[in-house]
Design a protein around this motif. Structure first.
Motif, PDB file in Angstrom:
ATOM      1  N   SER A 154       0.842  -1.189  -0.096  1.00  0.00           N
ATOM      2  CA  SER A 154       0.074   0.015   0.004  1.00  0.00           C
ATOM      3  C   SER A 154       0.795   1.131  -0.129  1.00  0.00           C
ATOM      4  CB  SER A 154      -1.232   0.150   1.411  1.00  0.00           C
ATOM      5  OG  SER A 154      -0.089  -0.006   2.365  1.00  0.00           O
ATOM      6  N   GLU A 155       0.172   2.460  -0.154  1.00  0.00           N
ATOM      7  CA  GLU A 155       1.030   3.593  -0.301  1.00  0.00           C
ATOM      8  C   GLU A 155       1.236   4.021   1.313  1.00  0.00           C
ATOM      9  OE1 GLU A 155      -0.004   8.469  -0.937  1.00  0.00           O
ATOM     10  OE2 GLU A 155      -1.357   6.910  -1.747  1.00  0.00           O
ATOM     11  N   LYS A 176       4.081   2.571  -5.972  1.00  0.00           N
ATOM     12  CA  LYS A 176       2.963   3.218  -5.208  1.00  0.00           C
ATOM     13  C   LYS A 176       3.217   4.698  -4.643  1.00  0.00           C
ATOM     14  CE  LYS A 176       0.567  -0.575  -4.876  1.00  0.00           C
ATOM     15  NZ  LYS A 176      -0.917  -0.749  -5.071  1.00  0.00           N
ATOM     16  N   MET A 177       4.351   5.304  -4.891  1.00  0.00           N
ATOM     17  CA  MET A 177       4.687   6.502  -4.456  1.00  0.00           C
ATOM     18  C   MET A 177       3.714   7.628  -5.143  1.00  0.00           C
ATOM     19  SD  MET A 177       8.811   5.928  -4.672  1.00  0.00           S
ATOM     20  CE  MET A 177       8.947   7.848  -5.054  1.00  0.00           C
ATOM     21  N   THR A 178       3.414   8.543  -4.282  1.00  0.00           N
ATOM     22  CA  THR A 178       2.463   9.670  -4.658  1.00  0.00           C
ATOM     23  C   THR A 178       2.810  11.024  -3.975  1.00  0.00           C
ATOM     24  OG1 THR A 178       1.065   9.416  -2.552  1.00  0.00           O
ATOM     25  CG2 THR A 178       0.473   8.404  -4.557  1.00  0.00           C
ATOM     26  N   THR A 195       8.993  10.082  -0.304  1.00  0.00           N
ATOM     27  CA  THR A 195       8.908   9.063   0.088  1.00  0.00           C
ATOM     28  C   THR A 195      10.208   8.744   0.610  1.00  0.00           C
ATOM     29  OG1 THR A 195       7.125   8.160  -1.304  1.00  0.00           O
ATOM     30  CG2 THR A 195       8.534   6.545  -0.144  1.00  0.00           C
ATOM     31  N   SER A 209       9.158   6.110 -10.289  1.00  0.00           N
ATOM     32  CA  SER A 209       8.483   7.394 -10.229  1.00  0.00           C
ATOM     33  C   SER A 209       9.107   8.680 -10.268  1.00  0.00           C
ATOM     34  CB  SER A 209       7.927   6.877  -8.748  1.00  0.00           C
ATOM     35  OG  SER A 209       7.060   8.277  -8.401  1.00  0.00           O
TER      36      SER A 209
END
Length: 452
Positions: free
Chosen positions: A70-71, A104-106, A109, A131
């Motif tokens: 998950s994020e 998953k990176m938004t 991080t 990413s």
């Protein structure tokens, strides 16, 4: 929320201890069976105190297990880096974890690597980030000892943070400050130094073990006692008391693998490492030493074939069920090839031992059952429960009287007085019959003096 990738030894202990400190932690692993077991409270390995912590933190909602990544703002990578052919570390699991994180990176991080990796890995891993979001990779090697991992994690000797980013350094420091409130044990350094610190630490500890094992061989030749030599050495504060014990050799998941990986790295860099090579060579030789002592003892008794040998302790060290590269496996393999009947016992490693041992071995329910009709007993792993067994009962169950102490847990004179032919590592052997005679003579002499 913290996400820990890998629920092996390091990942599960690390994630659980962060949860114990109040963080919300999700542990991720691709092994569906292992994850389902953890959800039900089944711990995939033995570690004192871990099951209780996992159960409590699951119940309180701070610790969860899943196969789906998950994020998160902080990821800890704690996957395996097994040895490849030639000894180099296999980084495929680490690389796969980084690639999965990148998807998953938004936002910003921090990726914290706890897996043991060669120098330069952190820089190489940046190439696996797909990413466009900002990130930093931090090296934070683990120093957990199997059998005391919870205490090591909750009260660490030191926390090493390797980073080239002040922002990432502060993020990781904030996580670890609660673990070091009494004393500031957080050491910040560059990435390469942090990565090498893990290998250097294990190599130094392995070197001390191999040195004492090599010295014990000299003791046996000249009639010295390695235990007394150890005490004489350790009084020097520059040497200290730790890791100065002669024994049956080291094993486990760290020392052998890390020594090989360090050698492979040095070879790749064109660096000669004769000392590190010697450490590994001595250890392999030491693992075969108990077998040689047994062979020598029984050479005058018709040889080893057909003899019954009891082995106390199978795991590579106490308080674990880890059989990886355990000295007991080297001994068992050699004895089976000589046609020996083996009766073995370990307090917690029996199931893993059954998977690791290939041959006709009798797995017993206790050390006493293992001693039944044994021509000799060999103590390989120094479990505490072996220290205060009823030796009179043990000897009465045996066919012979030989006791080979691979960890020097017993007093040679006391063992001789109880009737054993005692053989330790680096200590003069003690023959029970001879010592009993000497003690009787001394007792008669003392009585005569009292009668005067």
């Amino acid at each position: 929320m913290i996400v820990v990738i890998g629920v092996g030894y390091v990942g599960l202990v690390t994630g659980t201890c962060f949860a114990e400190m109040g963080h919300e932690v999700t542990c991720v692993d691709i092994d569906q069976e292992k994850i389902e077991g953890l959800k039900k409270g089944t711990i995939p390995f033995y570690e004192p105190g871990l099951k209780e912590l996992v159960t409590r933190n699951q119940k309180e909602g701070r610790l969860t297990f899943t196969t789906k990544l998950s994020e998160a703002a902080i990821y800890f990578i704690a996957v395996g880096t097994p040895s490849k052919k030639g000894g180099a570390a296999d980084l495929s699991q680490v690389e796969a974890a980084v690639e999965a994180i990148s998807e998953k990176m938004t936002g910003y991080t921090v990726i914290v690597n706890k897996s043991t990796v060669p120098v330069g890995t952190a820089k190489k891993l940046k190439n696996h980030i797909l990413s466009n979001h900002p990130f930093d990779i931090v090296s934070c090697p683990e120093f957990l000892k199997e059998g005391t991992a919870i205490e090591d994690c909750m009260k660490p000797d030191r926390i090493v943070i390797g980073s080239d980013s002040e922002k990432a350094t502060q993020v990781v420091k904030r996580l670890y400050i609660p673990f070091t409130l009494n004393h500031d044990r957080i050491l910040v350094m560059d990435l390469a130094s942090a990565e090498l610190t893990k290998y250097a630490s294990n190599a130094m500890l392995a070197t001390r073990i191999s040195f004492m094992n090599e010295l014990s061989g000299i003791c046996e030749k000249v009639g010295a006692n390695i235990n007394q030599v150890r005490i004489g050495m350790s009084g020097d504060h520059r040497i200290g008391y730790h890791f100065l014990y002669a024994g049956a050799g080291y094993g486990g998941s760290c020392f052998p693998k890390d020594i090989r990986a360090l050698r492979a790295l040095a070879e790749e860099l064109g660096c000669d490492t004769p000392l590190i090579e010697a450490v590994e060579t001595i250890n392999e030789k030491q693992k075969k030493r108990l077998f040689k002592r047994l062979s020598s003892y029984f050479s005058k008794k018709g040889g080893l074939e057909g003899k019954t040998i009891a082995i106390w302790g199978l795991a590579f060290k106490p308080n674990t069920d880890d059989m990886r590269e355990a000295p007991s496996l080297t001994l068992i393999d050699a004895l089976l090839k000589k046609g020996v009947r083996l009766r073995v016992y370990d307090p917690v490693a029996m199931e893993n031992a059954k998977k690791a041992i290939d041959g006709p071995v009798r797995f017993c329910l206790s050390e006493y059952q293992a001693a039944q009709n044994a021509d000799a007993i060999v103590l390989v792993t120094e479990w505490k429960q072996f220290r205060f067994v009823n030796l009179k009962t043990v000897l009465s169950k045996m066919k012979g009287s030989a006791f080979f102490d691979g960890r020097n847990q017993y007093n040679p004179q006391e063992m001789g007085a109880k009737g054993f032919h005692y053989v330790g590592v680096g200590v003069p052997p003690t023959k029970g019959a001879l010592l009993k005679k000497l003690l009787r003579t001394q007792k008669s002499y003392d009585t005569a003096l009292l009668d005067q």
